[in-house]
Design a protein around this motif. Structure first.
Motif, mmCIF file in Angstrom:
data_model
loop_
_atom_site.group_PDB
_atom_site.id
_atom_site.type_symbol
_atom_site.label_atom_id
_atom_site.label_comp_id
_atom_site.label_asym_id
_atom_site.label_seq_id
_atom_site.Cartn_x
_atom_site.Cartn_y
_atom_site.Cartn_z
ATOM 1 N N ASP A 1 0.831 -1.209 0.000
ATOM 2 C CA ASP A 1 0.000 0.000 0.000
ATOM 3 C C ASP A 1 0.863 1.255 0.000
ATOM 4 O O ASP A 1 0.488 2.279 -0.567
ATOM 5 C CB ASP A 1 -0.930 0.008 1.217
ATOM 6 C CG ASP A 1 -2.048 -1.014 1.099
ATOM 7 O OD1 ASP A 1 -2.633 -1.350 2.130
ATOM 8 O OD2 ASP A 1 -2.316 -1.484 -0.034
ATOM 9 N N SER A 2 2.023 1.184 0.622
ATOM 10 C CA SER A 2 2.875 2.367 0.745
ATOM 11 C C SER A 2 3.514 2.781 -0.571
ATOM 12 O O SER A 2 3.951 3.929 -0.706
ATOM 13 C CB SER A 2 3.956 2.135 1.804
ATOM 14 O OG SER A 2 4.809 1.082 1.418
ATOM 15 N N VAL A 3 3.578 1.864 -1.542
ATOM 16 C CA VAL A 3 4.230 2.214 -2.811
ATOM 17 C C VAL A 3 3.264 2.167 -3.995
ATOM 18 O O VAL A 3 3.631 2.591 -5.099
ATOM 19 C CB VAL A 3 5.437 1.295 -3.106
ATOM 20 C CG1 VAL A 3 6.385 1.267 -1.913
ATOM 21 C CG2 VAL A 3 5.006 -0.101 -3.500
ATOM 22 N N LYS A 4 2.061 1.692 -3.777
ATOM 23 C CA LYS A 4 1.103 1.566 -4.863
ATOM 24 C C LYS A 4 0.847 2.930 -5.491
ATOM 25 O O LYS A 4 0.637 3.924 -4.802
ATOM 26 C CB LYS A 4 -0.196 0.962 -4.327
ATOM 27 C CG LYS A 4 -1.120 0.380 -5.373
ATOM 28 C CD LYS A 4 -2.285 -0.334 -4.725
ATOM 29 C CE LYS A 4 -1.838 -1.528 -3.927
ATOM 30 N NZ LYS A 4 -2.977 -2.268 -3.331
ATOM 31 N N GLY A 5 0.897 2.966 -6.812
ATOM 32 C CA GLY A 5 0.718 4.226 -7.514
ATOM 33 C C GLY A 5 1.997 5.000 -7.748
ATOM 34 O O GLY A 5 2.036 5.931 -8.556
ATOM 35 N N ARG A 6 3.066 4.625 -7.052
ATOM 36 C CA ARG A 6 4.355 5.313 -7.233
ATOM 37 C C ARG A 6 5.409 4.391 -7.841
ATOM 38 O O ARG A 6 6.304 4.849 -8.545
ATOM 39 C CB ARG A 6 4.869 5.829 -5.881
ATOM 40 C CG ARG A 6 3.955 6.825 -5.198
ATOM 41 C CD ARG A 6 4.624 7.442 -3.966
ATOM 42 N NE ARG A 6 4.896 6.458 -2.929
ATOM 43 C CZ ARG A 6 6.113 6.214 -2.442
ATOM 44 N NH1 ARG A 6 7.167 6.874 -2.910
ATOM 45 N NH2 ARG A 6 6.274 5.314 -1.485
ATOM 46 N N PHE A 7 5.328 3.100 -7.548
ATOM 47 C CA PHE A 7 6.304 2.135 -8.042
ATOM 48 C C PHE A 7 5.649 1.245 -9.102
ATOM 49 O O PHE A 7 4.459 0.919 -9.010
ATOM 50 C CB PHE A 7 6.807 1.248 -6.914
ATOM 51 C CG PHE A 7 7.666 1.932 -5.883
ATOM 52 C CD1 PHE A 7 7.775 3.310 -5.815
ATOM 53 C CD2 PHE A 7 8.369 1.176 -4.949
ATOM 54 C CE1 PHE A 7 8.576 3.933 -4.852
ATOM 55 C CE2 PHE A 7 9.161 1.774 -3.984
ATOM 56 C CZ PHE A 7 9.249 3.152 -3.932
#
Length: 128
Positions: free
Chosen positions: A60-66
């Protein structure tokens, strides 16, 4: 099995960085390969993984960025990291689960628990 990771470095918040992992020594019809991060003395955290049939998994912490992807011709897995944040600072490890259970729900928790091999980590540092 060998997993060689590249691409760590020091960047500023908001910058982008790509990690690459070259894998060799395995020949399985189905596997899951990806990245976890872990600082010394801290718990391992799954970041992203991709299966050999291209199912992708993100925390969840990287979803949309990685974004994770595979290049089969080069036996390479890439992790494109955008809009990096200071909390992304960590040691990133390329890892592989050679025996994922295809008959049960599978996610990053299962990946982190089930990794069979991982390479030497690469440091990612994001300054604020």
């Amino acid at each position: 099995v060998q997993l060689q990771a590249y691409g760590g470095g020091l960047v500023q918040a908001g910058d982008s960085l790509t990690l690459s992992c070259v894998g060799s020594g395995f020949n399985r019809p189905y596997y899951v390969i990806g990245w976890f991060r872990q600082a010394p003395g801290k718990e391992r955290e799954g970041v992203s993984a991709i299966s050999s049939n291209d199912n992708t998994y993100y925390s969840d912490s990287v979803k949309g960025r990685f974004t994770i992807s595979r290049d089969n011709a080069k036996n390479t897995v890439n992790l494109q990291m955008h809009n990096l944040k200071p909390e992304d600072t960590d040691i990133y490890y390329c890892a592989i689960d050679l025996n994922p259970d295809r008959f049960r729900p599978y996610g990053l928790g299962e990946f982190v628990y089930g990794v069979d091999w991982w390479g030497r980590g690469t440091q990612v540092t994001v300054s604020s």
